[in-house]
Design a protein around this motif. Structure first.
Motif, mmCIF file in Angstrom:
data_model
loop_
_atom_site.group_PDB
_atom_site.id
_atom_site.type_symbol
_atom_site.label_atom_id
_atom_site.label_comp_id
_atom_site.label_asym_id
_atom_site.label_seq_id
_atom_site.Cartn_x
_atom_site.Cartn_y
_atom_site.Cartn_z
ATOM 1 N N ASP A 28 1.098 -1.494 -0.368
ATOM 2 C CA ASP A 28 0.336 0.397 -0.166
ATOM 3 C C ASP A 28 0.972 1.361 -0.332
ATOM 4 O O ASP A 28 1.713 1.374 0.741
ATOM 5 N N THR A 38 2.127 -5.641 3.551
ATOM 6 C CA THR A 38 1.909 -6.845 4.957
ATOM 7 C C THR A 38 1.849 -8.062 3.783
ATOM 8 O O THR A 38 1.771 -7.525 2.831
ATOM 9 N N ASN A 43 4.238 -6.209 10.060
ATOM 10 C CA ASN A 43 3.868 -4.985 8.939
ATOM 11 C C ASN A 43 5.113 -4.502 8.270
ATOM 12 O O ASN A 43 6.155 -4.360 9.218
ATOM 13 N N ASN A 180 -2.576 -2.247 16.273
ATOM 14 C CA ASN A 180 -3.615 -1.679 16.043
ATOM 15 C C ASN A 180 -5.506 -2.165 15.898
ATOM 16 O O ASN A 180 -5.215 -3.463 15.312
ATOM 17 N N GLY A 219 -1.899 -4.952 12.108
ATOM 18 C CA GLY A 219 -3.394 -4.448 12.322
ATOM 19 C C GLY A 219 -3.079 -3.641 10.900
ATOM 20 O O GLY A 219 -2.478 -3.712 10.352
ATOM 21 N N LYS A 220 -4.499 -3.124 11.192
ATOM 22 C CA LYS A 220 -3.969 -2.049 9.639
ATOM 23 C C LYS A 220 -3.316 -0.733 10.156
ATOM 24 O O LYS A 220 -3.077 -0.244 10.723
ATOM 25 N N LEU A 221 -3.145 -0.052 9.027
ATOM 26 C CA LEU A 221 -2.452 1.414 8.746
ATOM 27 C C LEU A 221 -3.600 2.051 10.048
ATOM 28 O O LEU A 221 -4.999 1.778 9.361
ATOM 29 N N ASP A 226 -6.796 6.747 15.837
ATOM 30 C CA ASP A 226 -6.231 4.901 16.178
ATOM 31 C C ASP A 226 -5.357 4.580 17.950
ATOM 32 O O ASP A 226 -5.729 3.520 18.918
#
Length: 289
Positions: A28, A38, A43, A180, A219-221, A226
């Motif tokens: 990404d 990922t 990550n 996250n 986890g996600k960006l 967050d």
């Protein structure tokens, strides 16, 4: 019977190979030259620069070829620099493969020490996998269009954690000091602590702003909001369990008391590797240590 055995072995082979193929390496873009990768494990941060590719962590050794193939879609230049956020194998497993491709490995000094100790326990030091440049409290790296700052945060996930900040790109990689939307793994045996975790998040919040893109270890960006939610979770659960300790409650009582984490369990924080009961137990052990 023989045909059934062959059929069973064929199914097992297909299942095993299907599992291997399940790892999808996704890239990404976060800015013109910074990316988040990922796959399976921690990550990865990627920075395309005039010297080649600078990456943060490198997952497992068995994924190196797949990772390098995907990195070719960003640049034909090789990986020249790798910095590890800590020593765990899902972040450093590809070190040897990257070093053999010509990359220089960087890390906080405790990362090298712990990797050496683990390798000695297994009977052999793999020198190519070890960081060759280490730092104590901080490291600055300068490129034509980017400055990178590495900050040591003490006794959070481990005793060798580093936050990596891209000043111009306004991207922060936090390694496993940030999961996250999930409860974190606090490696107490490797110098980790819940209070150190809290301090790491507080330090990160001094660096970031509302526009910062935050790469968590898992986890996600993420965004500043967050990270603030993660810090609030850590503080509330720590406070809840400290009150139980002060009241004389045992580890087993705390571990079984679901109300101590209930408000975050319902938000899905316990859906990852660390389940609510494990989170309560770890925080208890960290506070009484």
């Amino acid at each position: 019977m023989k045909k059934l055995l062959i059929f069973g072995l064929s199914i097992l082979w297909l299942h095993t190979n299907a599992q291997k193929k399940e790892v999808n390496i996704q890239i990404d873009p976060l800015s013109e030259n910074i990316y988040m990768l990922t796959g399976q494990g921690g990550n990865i941060g990627v920075f395309k620069n005039e010297k080649g590719l600078f990456i943060i962590d490198d997952q497992f050794a068995r994924l190196s070829d797949k990772i390098l193939t995907r990195l070719k879609t960003i640049s034909d230049q090789p990986v020249t620099m790798v910095i590890n956020t800590h020593y765990h194998g899902d972040h450093t497993g590809g070190n040897q493969n990257m070093a053999n491709q010509g990359a220089t490995i960087f890390a906080q000094k405790n990362v090298r020490s712990r990797m050496e100790s683990k390798q000695k326990e297994k009977g052999a030091i793999i020198s190519e996998s070890l960081p060759v440049i280490t730092f104590d409290e901080g490291l600055q790296l300068y490129f034509n269009d980017e400055n990178i700052n590495a900050f040591h945060v003490h006794n959070a996930h481990t005793d060798g954690d580093a936050l990596i900040y891209f000043v111009n790109g306004n991207v922060l990689h936090m390694g496993d000091t940030f999961f996250n939307g999930r409860y974190p793994y606090i490696d107490l045996k490797s110098g980790g602590s819940v209070k150190g975790y809290i301090k790491a998040s507080e330090k990160a919040l001094l660096i970031v702003n509302d526009d910062t893109k935050i790469i968590p270890g898992h986890g996600k960006l993420a965004t500043k909001k967050d990270l603030e939610a993660f810090l609030q979770m850590l503080k509330e659960i720590t406070n809840n369990i400290q009150k139980e300790i002060d009241a004389g409650k045992s580890e087993d009582e705390v571990m079984k008391n679901a109300s101590l984490t209930a408000s975050y369990d319902t938000k899905g924080f316990g859906s990852g590797y660390i389940k609510p009961e494990k989170m309560r137990k770890t925080v208890y052990q960290s506070l009484v240590k």
